[in-house]
Design an enzyme around this catalytic site. Structure first.
Site, PDB file in Angstrom:
ATOM      1  N   LYS A   1      -6.591  -5.179 -12.088  1.00 38.02           N
ATOM      2  CA  LYS A   1      -7.717  -4.755 -12.945  1.00 38.02           C
ATOM      3  C   LYS A   1      -7.213  -3.917 -14.128  1.00 38.02           C
ATOM      4  CE  LYS A   1      -9.801  -2.530  -9.568  1.00 38.02           C
ATOM      5  NZ  LYS A   1      -8.825  -2.764  -8.477  1.00 38.02           N
TER       6      LYS A   1
ATOM      7  N   ARG B   1     -18.134   1.068  -7.453  1.00 38.75           N
ATOM      8  CA  ARG B   1     -17.405   0.738  -6.233  1.00 38.75           C
ATOM      9  C   ARG B   1     -18.292   0.796  -5.004  1.00 38.75           C
ATOM     10  NH1 ARG B   1     -11.933   2.203  -8.134  1.00 38.75           N
ATOM     11  NH2 ARG B   1     -10.506   1.532  -6.531  1.00 38.75           N
TER      12      ARG B   1
ATOM     13  N   ARG C   1       4.707  -0.755  -7.702  1.00 36.16           N
ATOM     14  CA  ARG C   1       4.146  -0.290  -8.984  1.00 36.16           C
ATOM     15  C   ARG C   1       4.743   1.069  -9.374  1.00 36.16           C
ATOM     16  NH1 ARG C   1      -2.190   0.195  -9.656  1.00 36.16           N
ATOM     17  NH2 ARG C   1      -1.976   1.461  -7.781  1.00 36.16           N
TER      18      ARG C   1
ATOM     19  N   ARG D   1       2.500   6.337  -7.752  1.00 37.53           N
ATOM     20  CA  ARG D   1       1.227   7.009  -7.491  1.00 37.53           C
ATOM     21  C   ARG D   1       1.177   7.520  -6.058  1.00 37.53           C
ATOM     22  NH1 ARG D   1      -3.620   3.304  -9.771  1.00 37.53           N
ATOM     23  NH2 ARG D   1      -4.480   3.818  -7.732  1.00 37.53           N
TER      24      ARG D   1
ATOM     25  N   ARG E   1      -7.008   1.915   1.672  1.00 31.10           N
ATOM     26  CA  ARG E   1      -7.770   1.555   0.468  1.00 31.10           C
ATOM     27  C   ARG E   1      -8.335   0.137   0.593  1.00 31.10           C
ATOM     28  NH1 ARG E   1      -3.283   2.478  -3.793  1.00 31.10           N
ATOM     29  NH2 ARG E   1      -4.747   1.576  -5.278  1.00 31.10           N
TER      30      ARG E   1
HETATM   31  P1  AP5 Z   1      -2.778  -2.921 -11.507  1.00 34.00           P
HETATM   32  O1  AP5 Z   1      -3.204  -3.576 -12.779  1.00 34.00           O
HETATM   33  O2  AP5 Z   1      -2.357  -1.502 -11.559  1.00 34.00           O
HETATM   34  O3  AP5 Z   1      -3.895  -3.181 -10.376  1.00 34.00           O
HETATM   35  P2  AP5 Z   1      -5.318  -2.512 -10.164  1.00 34.00           P
HETATM   36  O4  AP5 Z   1      -6.245  -3.575  -9.668  1.00 34.00           O
HETATM   37  O5  AP5 Z   1      -5.741  -1.754 -11.378  1.00 34.00           O
HETATM   38  O6  AP5 Z   1      -4.940  -1.553  -8.981  1.00 34.00           O
HETATM   39  P3  AP5 Z   1      -5.315  -0.030  -8.673  1.00 34.00           P
HETATM   40  O7  AP5 Z   1      -4.497   0.343  -7.502  1.00 34.00           O
HETATM   41  O8  AP5 Z   1      -5.207   0.813  -9.896  1.00 34.00           O
HETATM   42  O9  AP5 Z   1      -6.779  -0.210  -8.296  1.00 34.00           O
HETATM   43  P4  AP5 Z   1      -7.588   0.737  -7.463  1.00 34.00           P
HETATM   44  O10 AP5 Z   1      -8.919   0.148  -7.693  1.00 34.00           O
HETATM   45  O11 AP5 Z   1      -7.210   0.882  -6.040  1.00 34.00           O
HETATM   46  O12 AP5 Z   1      -7.229   2.167  -8.067  1.00 34.00           O
HETATM   47  P5  AP5 Z   1      -7.989   3.097  -9.105  1.00 34.00           P
HETATM   48  O13 AP5 Z   1      -6.990   3.715  -9.963  1.00 34.00           O
HETATM   49  O14 AP5 Z   1      -9.146   2.387  -9.718  1.00 34.00           O
HETATM   50  O15 AP5 Z   1      -1.589  -3.815 -10.894  1.00 34.00           O
HETATM   51  C1  AP5 Z   1      -0.918  -3.424  -9.714  1.00 34.00           C
HETATM   52  C2  AP5 Z   1       0.576  -3.785  -9.836  1.00 34.00           C
HETATM   53  O16 AP5 Z   1       0.704  -5.206  -9.890  1.00 34.00           O
HETATM   54  C3  AP5 Z   1       1.272  -3.255 -11.102  1.00 34.00           C
HETATM   55  O17 AP5 Z   1       2.579  -2.896 -10.788  1.00 34.00           O
HETATM   56  C4  AP5 Z   1       1.252  -4.454 -12.081  1.00 34.00           C
HETATM   57  O18 AP5 Z   1       2.354  -4.429 -12.974  1.00 34.00           O
HETATM   58  C5  AP5 Z   1       1.350  -5.624 -11.094  1.00 34.00           C
HETATM   59  N1  AP5 Z   1       0.637  -6.809 -11.554  1.00 34.00           N
HETATM   60  C6  AP5 Z   1      -0.627  -6.848 -12.061  1.00 34.00           C
HETATM   61  N2  AP5 Z   1      -0.982  -8.130 -12.330  1.00 34.00           N
HETATM   62  C7  AP5 Z   1       0.073  -8.898 -11.959  1.00 34.00           C
HETATM   63  C8  AP5 Z   1       0.315 -10.308 -11.971  1.00 34.00           C
HETATM   64  N3  AP5 Z   1      -0.591 -11.171 -12.403  1.00 34.00           N
HETATM   65  N4  AP5 Z   1       1.494 -10.754 -11.524  1.00 34.00           N
HETATM   66  C9  AP5 Z   1       2.445  -9.887 -11.055  1.00 34.00           C
HETATM   67  N5  AP5 Z   1       2.296  -8.540 -11.025  1.00 34.00           N
HETATM   68  C10 AP5 Z   1       1.108  -8.063 -11.467  1.00 34.00           C
HETATM   69  O19 AP5 Z   1      -8.597   4.188  -8.109  1.00 34.00           O
HETATM   70  C11 AP5 Z   1      -7.773   5.058  -7.366  1.00 34.00           C
HETATM   71  C12 AP5 Z   1      -8.629   5.857  -6.402  1.00 34.00           C
HETATM   72  O20 AP5 Z   1      -9.575   6.683  -7.134  1.00 34.00           O
HETATM   73  C13 AP5 Z   1      -9.518   5.015  -5.450  1.00 34.00           C
HETATM   74  O21 AP5 Z   1      -8.806   4.613  -4.294  1.00 34.00           O
HETATM   75  C14 AP5 Z   1     -10.637   5.998  -5.141  1.00 34.00           C
HETATM   76  O22 AP5 Z   1     -10.264   6.933  -4.162  1.00 34.00           O
HETATM   77  C15 AP5 Z   1     -10.825   6.757  -6.454  1.00 34.00           C
HETATM   78  N6  AP5 Z   1     -11.863   6.098  -7.261  1.00 34.00           N
HETATM   79  C16 AP5 Z   1     -11.671   5.380  -8.401  1.00 34.00           C
HETATM   80  N7  AP5 Z   1     -12.834   4.891  -8.852  1.00 34.00           N
HETATM   81  C17 AP5 Z   1     -13.796   5.299  -7.977  1.00 34.00           C
HETATM   82  C18 AP5 Z   1     -15.183   5.083  -7.868  1.00 34.00           C
HETATM   83  N8  AP5 Z   1     -15.838   4.325  -8.757  1.00 34.00           N
HETATM   84  N9  AP5 Z   1     -15.844   5.664  -6.841  1.00 34.00           N
HETATM   85  C19 AP5 Z   1     -15.199   6.426  -5.952  1.00 34.00           C
HETATM   86  N10 AP5 Z   1     -13.872   6.658  -5.960  1.00 34.00           N
HETATM   87  C20 AP5 Z   1     -13.174   6.088  -6.966  1.00 34.00           C
END
Ligand code: AP5
Length: 208
Positions: free
Chosen positions: A13, A89, A123, A155, A166
């Site tokens: 994402k 979410r 990552r 991270r 998660r």
């Molecule tokens: P990346 O693009 O970083 O993936 P992502 O889907 O953004 O993963 P996140 O871990 O950031 O998502 P998340 O939803 O768990 O975390 P968030 O920060 O939102 O890609 C991942 C890796 O793969 C990278 O190394 C990239 O280079 C590689 N990659 C990507 N695409 C690729 C491809 N096509 N081919 C090969 N490699 C590829 O949230 C973190 C925490 O915050 C949550 O767990 C929660 O506790 C809290 N939080 C956030 N939002 C909320 C909410 N709305 N409500 C409550 N708590 C929340």
């Protein structure tokens, strides 16, 4: 263009939202990034959110998350459009969002658990400019950001045991949103190369 990028942790994402928001000249809003920034700044609410919730793989409570997003969406740079990356979410977050603004597209990026665990454990992120690196996007020099020469870090929630938590939280609390948004939902295969996924998403959001 007001879009939501849905999908499990590590499906890409953030990678796609970063590239597509630049290409379309719209805001990229990552709630995960907002929480990490608050904790890094030593903000008491942000530190508590890390210790109690996101650092353990749990969701931050809805009221706090909704308040932050509401304030962020009121900013000038969201007037031309935005991508919400990681919000909503939960169903209560989606209902609150419906009262704040109108969403045009919901893109669900899907990848298998095996791919997700491999991606997340590899990552790395720049501690300064927040650029994301991974197996398919390695930095030119190990441990150093290509763009700003910042240090690359892992991270806190990318340890394997937290990743598994998660994923469970995603299944239980976030997956119901697929049904909630069924009228606007477009599913994209997240296991393809990054540029191909980007093309698929651009095509999907251009459709009327
Ligand atoms: P990346 O693009 O970083 O993936 P992502 O889907 O953004 O993963 P996140 O871990 O950031 O998502 P998340 O939803 O768990 O975390 P968030 O920060 O939102 O890609 C991942 C890796 O793969 C990278 O190394 C990239 O280079 C590689 N990659 C990507 N695409 C690729 C491809 N096509 N081919 C090969 N490699 C590829 O949230 C973190 C925490 O915050 C949550 O767990 C929660 O506790 C809290 N939080 C956030 N939002 C909320 C909410 N709305 N409500 C409550 N708590 C929340």
């Amino acid at each position: 263009m007001n879009a939501i990028f849905l999908g499990p942790p590590g499906t890409g994402k953030g990678t796609q939202a970063e590239r597509i928001s630049v290409e379309l000249g719209i805001a990229h809003i990552s709630t995960g990034e907002m929480f990490r920034q608050l904790a890094n700044e030593g903000n008491p609410v942000g530190v508590e959110a890390k210790e109690k919730y996101w650092g353990k793989g749990n969701l931050v409570p809805d009221d706090l998350t909704i308040k932050l997003v509401k304030e962020r969406l009121a900013k000038e740079d969201c007037k031309k459009g935005f991508i919400l990356d990681g919000f909503p979410r939960t169903i209560p977050q989606a209902e609150a969002l419906d009262k704040i603004t109108k969403i045009s597209k919901v893109i669900d990026i899907e990848s298998s658990e095996e791919i997700i665990i491999k991606r997340l454990s590899n990552r790395r992120q720049c501690s300064k400019c927040k650029k994301i690196y991974g197996i398919d996007v390695p930095p030119k020099k190990e441990g150093i950001c290509d763009i700003c020469q910042g240090k690359l870090i892992q991270r806190d929630d990318d340890r394997e045991e937290v990743i598994r938590d998660r994923l469970k939280v995603y299944e239980k609390q976030t997956k119901p949103l697929i049904k909630y948004y069924k009228e606007k939902l477009i599913t994209v295969d997240g296991e393809q190369p990054i540029d191909k996924i980007k093309q698929d998403i651009i095509k999907a959001i251009s459709l009327k």
